[in-house]
Scaffold this motif. Sequence first.
Motif, short mmCIF file in Angstrom:
data_model
loop_
_atom_site.label_atom_id
_atom_site.label_comp_id
_atom_site.label_asym_id
_atom_site.label_seq_id
_atom_site.Cartn_x
_atom_site.Cartn_y
_atom_site.Cartn_z
N TYR A 251 0.79 -1.16 -0.01
CA TYR A 251 0.05 0.03 -0.12
C TYR A 251 0.79 1.26 0.04
N ASP A 253 2.85 4.42 1.07
CA ASP A 253 2.21 5.63 2.08
C ASP A 253 0.88 6.10 1.52
N PRO A 254 0.02 5.27 2.33
CA PRO A 254 -1.43 5.07 1.71
C PRO A 254 -2.25 6.57 1.95
N LEU A 255 -2.98 6.81 0.80
CA LEU A 255 -3.96 7.76 0.62
C LEU A 255 -5.36 7.40 1.28
N GLN A 259 -6.98 0.88 5.45
CA GLN A 259 -6.58 0.40 4.06
C GLN A 259 -7.50 -1.03 3.82
N TYR A 263 -7.64 -1.38 -2.28
CA TYR A 263 -6.90 -0.24 -2.40
C TYR A 263 -5.52 -0.66 -3.29
N HIS A 266 0.00 3.34 -2.93
CA HIS A 266 0.49 4.72 -3.25
C HIS A 266 1.99 4.31 -2.87
N ASN A 268 6.20 4.40 -4.03
CA ASN A 268 7.45 5.30 -4.90
C ASN A 268 8.14 4.23 -5.46
#
Length: 450
Positions: A251, A253-255, A259, A263, A266, A268
């Motif tokens: 996940y 750094d989840p928005l 969670q 989903y 997010h 990188n």
Amino acid sequence: MKQLHKQSTSFRKDEEMPFSQTPPYSPKSLKHPRSLPRSLNYILKEQRLLFILVGILIGSTFFIFQPSFSLLSPSDPRGRISAGERDSVVRYRDRTDFSNNYANHAAGGTYNKFANGVGRVPVGIGSKRKRIVVTGGAGFVGSHLVDKLVARGDDVIVIDNFFTGRKENVVHLFGNPRFELIRHDVVEPILLEVDQIYHLACPASPVHYKYNPVKTIISSHCTNVMGTLNMLGLAKRIGARFLLTSTSEVYGDPLEHPQKETYWGHVNPIGVRSCYDEGKRTAETLAMDYHRGAGVEVRIARIFNTYGPRMCLDDGRVVSNFVSQAIRKQPMTVYGDGKQTRSFQFVSDLVDGLVALMEGEHVGPFNLGNPGEFTMLELAEVVKETIDPSASIEFKPNTADDPHKRKPDISKAKDLLNWEPKISLRDGLPRMVDDFRNRILNEDEGKGNK
């Protein structure tokens, strides 16, 4: 000349011998015809029929009384068992009995494999003992999973290259006929005959996958990709069920908070944690492709922060960091402002969830974690209460790509697996502290620091 004369004389004498002196030809006297056919008479005379009848009688007796033989106790030379014992032998054991017996066994009770039997099965038919392989089975979570599987009566093969696993985690099982340990890296193929595969092999702690990022991409990512490929290939060839232990790191750094499994995350892809995050995301992709394309029975678990005995003392995870530092009388290191949140589940809750997922009929993915949410400062306070109220806190700059919030939505696991964690942080932490304290004490004594 004399020889020729003798031969001719002899020849003439033979010719002159009267016919009456020649022995008369007498044909072989004919035997009286037998009243029975020759083959039947042979069987009766040689007693073949008796042997045939005896063989038929023995074979019939075995097939008639064979179900009774299967009930005989091997420990009783007389083969006598009571009616109550016979009923116990033919009772069926369902999976809920296994979990109850394991809990009783772990608490120091006696493991009774026939306890709480439900239903009846035909005589001579019992529940099938599974043959299970656990990759990374000498690690923190893997060793606890192996304990449960062995305790419930399965044959377990542990595969581990001991990069992060330790023999000490499974040494208590050495000599158990239901346990095998193979030193092997799953990046290389292996041939086994098993019913289930729990794939846990992968360096999971920040210390291990950040120490050398390039090597991590080769080793950790290769473990996630090539190791998963090898295990999926094995599952396909032998028809085994395959469980992948993924992670909440998918996940990023989840928005979304909390969670859910729907989903997409997010993450990188070029960050310092991506070697681990993207490796697990790729492993999930491979598992689903094998499920859809090759019909492999796949299960996917997304594991959230887990703690308990047998964790590495200095693996960079926040719980083990705080506990080790407090026991050693060192300041507890908090990165950033300490307001990041995490959820922490005790290892036995996770193991129960993994087994429920493997034995269930749903692919997943499933979030397996404790929805109880703590900030890093709140966790530090719980550790101080448990170990040393005078322990201090030291703040340091936060690390890159550190998720601000992490909390699982476990509604899916509750509904479909009938699973949820039972042990709170304040109840589970003392069990971990006792294990860490003993190991740190032995470590210090080994260095000569008393």
